[in-house]
Scaffold this motif. Sequence first.
Motif, PDB file in Angstrom:
ATOM      1  N   LEU A  65       1.793 -17.313   4.729  1.00 15.81           N
ATOM      2  CA  LEU A  65       2.865 -16.319   4.680  1.00 15.81           C
ATOM      3  C   LEU A  65       2.311 -14.908   4.855  1.00 15.81           C
ATOM      4  N   ASP A  66       1.141 -14.663   4.238  1.00 18.94           N
ATOM      5  CA  ASP A  66       0.507 -13.353   4.392  1.00 18.94           C
ATOM      6  C   ASP A  66       0.139 -13.098   5.846  1.00 18.94           C
ATOM      7  N   THR A  67      -0.380 -14.144   6.496  1.00 15.99           N
ATOM      8  CA  THR A  67      -0.765 -14.030   7.908  1.00 15.99           C
ATOM      9  C   THR A  67       0.456 -13.775   8.777  1.00 15.99           C
ATOM     10  N   GLN A  68       1.534 -14.505   8.505  1.00 17.67           N
ATOM     11  CA  GLN A  68       2.764 -14.337   9.268  1.00 17.67           C
ATOM     12  C   GLN A  68       3.362 -12.947   9.046  1.00 17.67           C
ATOM     13  N   ASN A  69       3.258 -12.484   7.807  1.00 18.69           N
ATOM     14  CA  ASN A  69       3.783 -11.161   7.486  1.00 18.69           C
ATOM     15  C   ASN A  69       2.996 -10.070   8.207  1.00 18.69           C
ATOM     16  N   GLN A  70       1.672 -10.226   8.219  1.00 16.88           N
ATOM     17  CA  GLN A  70       0.823  -9.270   8.931  1.00 16.88           C
ATOM     18  C   GLN A  70       1.133  -9.287  10.424  1.00 16.88           C
ATOM     19  N   ARG A  71       1.310 -10.492  10.955  1.00 11.91           N
ATOM     20  CA  ARG A  71       1.609 -10.630  12.381  1.00 11.91           C
ATOM     21  C   ARG A  71       2.965 -10.012  12.706  1.00 11.91           C
ATOM     22  N   TYR A  72       3.923 -10.191  11.815  1.00  7.24           N
ATOM     23  CA  TYR A  72       5.254  -9.635  12.010  1.00  7.24           C
ATOM     24  C   TYR A  72       5.201  -8.109  12.004  1.00  7.24           C
TER      25      TYR A  72
ATOM     26  N   TYR B 190      -1.265   0.603  28.119  1.00  2.25           N
ATOM     27  CA  TYR B 190      -1.917   0.230  26.858  1.00  2.25           C
ATOM     28  C   TYR B 190      -0.912  -0.423  25.915  1.00  2.25           C
ATOM     29  N   ALA B 191       0.281   0.160  25.818  1.00  3.38           N
ATOM     30  CA  ALA B 191       1.306  -0.400  24.946  1.00  3.38           C
ATOM     31  C   ALA B 191       1.743  -1.792  25.423  1.00  3.38           C
ATOM     32  N   LYS B 192       1.850  -1.966  26.732  1.00  4.67           N
ATOM     33  CA  LYS B 192       2.216  -3.279  27.270  1.00  4.67           C
ATOM     34  C   LYS B 192       1.132  -4.309  26.974  1.00  4.67           C
ATOM     35  N   MET B 193      -0.121  -3.905  27.106  1.00  3.61           N
ATOM     36  CA  MET B 193      -1.238  -4.806  26.830  1.00  3.61           C
ATOM     37  C   MET B 193      -1.226  -5.247  25.379  1.00  3.61           C
ATOM     38  N   LYS B 194      -0.942  -4.321  24.466  1.00  5.70           N
ATOM     39  CA  LYS B 194      -0.886  -4.637  23.042  1.00  5.70           C
ATOM     40  C   LYS B 194       0.222  -5.643  22.759  1.00  5.70           C
ATOM     41  N   ASN B 195       1.362  -5.470  23.413  1.00  2.55           N
ATOM     42  CA  ASN B 195       2.488  -6.390  23.203  1.00  2.55           C
ATOM     43  C   ASN B 195       2.222  -7.752  23.820  1.00  2.55           C
ATOM     44  N   ASP B 196       1.574  -7.767  24.975  1.00  3.62           N
ATOM     45  CA  ASP B 196       1.283  -9.034  25.631  1.00  3.62           C
ATOM     46  C   ASP B 196       0.239  -9.856  24.880  1.00  3.62           C
ATOM     47  N   SER B 197      -0.558  -9.182  24.050  1.00  2.84           N
ATOM     48  CA  SER B 197      -1.630  -9.882  23.329  1.00  2.84           C
ATOM     49  C   SER B 197      -1.112 -10.637  22.109  1.00  2.84           C
ATOM     50  N   LEU B 198       0.158 -10.401  21.742  1.00  7.36           N
ATOM     51  CA  LEU B 198       0.713 -11.074  20.562  1.00  7.36           C
ATOM     52  C   LEU B 198       1.059 -12.518  20.844  1.00  7.36           C
TER      53      LEU B 198
END
Length: 229
Positions: free
Chosen positions: A36-43, A221-229
Motif C-alpha cells: 500500500l505504501d508503494t502504491q501510495n508513493q506511485r500514485y 522532459y515532462a512527457k518522458m517522466k509520464n511515459d516512465s510510469l
Amino acid sequence: AFWSDEAALRESCVETEYQCKLEKTNALLAGVGDMLDTQNQRYNQTLQHRRLLNLATNIFQTINSGSDINLEQLQASLETLKAEFNEDPVVSVVTATIPTTPVSTSFSQLKSRLGELDSACRNTALVTSEDCGIGSHLLSRAMSLFTLRDETYNTKPEEGGSITLYYLYKAQNEMQQNNLDLAARYLNQLVGKPRTLVTEWLADARALLELRQSAAVLMNYAKMKNDSL
C-alpha cells in the motif's frame, strides 16, 4: 502426572501453533502495508508527473501561440513551476535560462513587422555599406518599384540576383510556413543598410526562439517522466 504432562504439552503445541499463525499474519499484514505504501508513493508520483506535464504544456502552448503571448499567464505558470518543482534539477536548469520578464514578441507580431520592414529594405537594397552615396539610394528605390509586386523573386546572389531581394523573399516564404528559425537565418545574410534595419527584428526573433527551445525541453522532459510510469 501423566495427564497433567499431556495437557501441558497440548497447551504448548496450541500456543506454538498460535504464535506461528500470528507471525504469518503479521508478515502478511506487513507485506500488505508495504504494498500500500508503494502504491501510495506511485500514485503521488503519478500526480506530480501529471502536474509537471500540465504546467509544461501550458507554458509551451502560451509561447507557441500564433496570437500575442499572454505574459501574465506565462509568468504565473513559470512561477508555479519553479515553486512546485524547485528540487527537480532539470526544471531548475531550464527555468534558469528563461528571463525574469520573458520576451513579449509573438510570432504573429514578428510576421507583421517583417512585412513592414520588407519595403524599407527594398528601398535600400543596393546600400550595402555605410559609404554608399545618393546614387545607391536612388537605384535602390528604382529597383524596388520594379520588383514591388514580384513575390517569386528567386534569383540567387551568385547568379547575379540582389542579396536583399533574394533573402527577403526566402525569409517571407519561411514565415508563411511558420518557420521562424529559417526566416531569421535568411535575414541574417543581409548586408549594409537592410541588415541594420532588421537588427532589432532578429534580436526579438532569437529571444522568441530561445524561449521556444526552453519550453520544448520542458515539454519533452515532462512527457518522458509520464511515459516512465
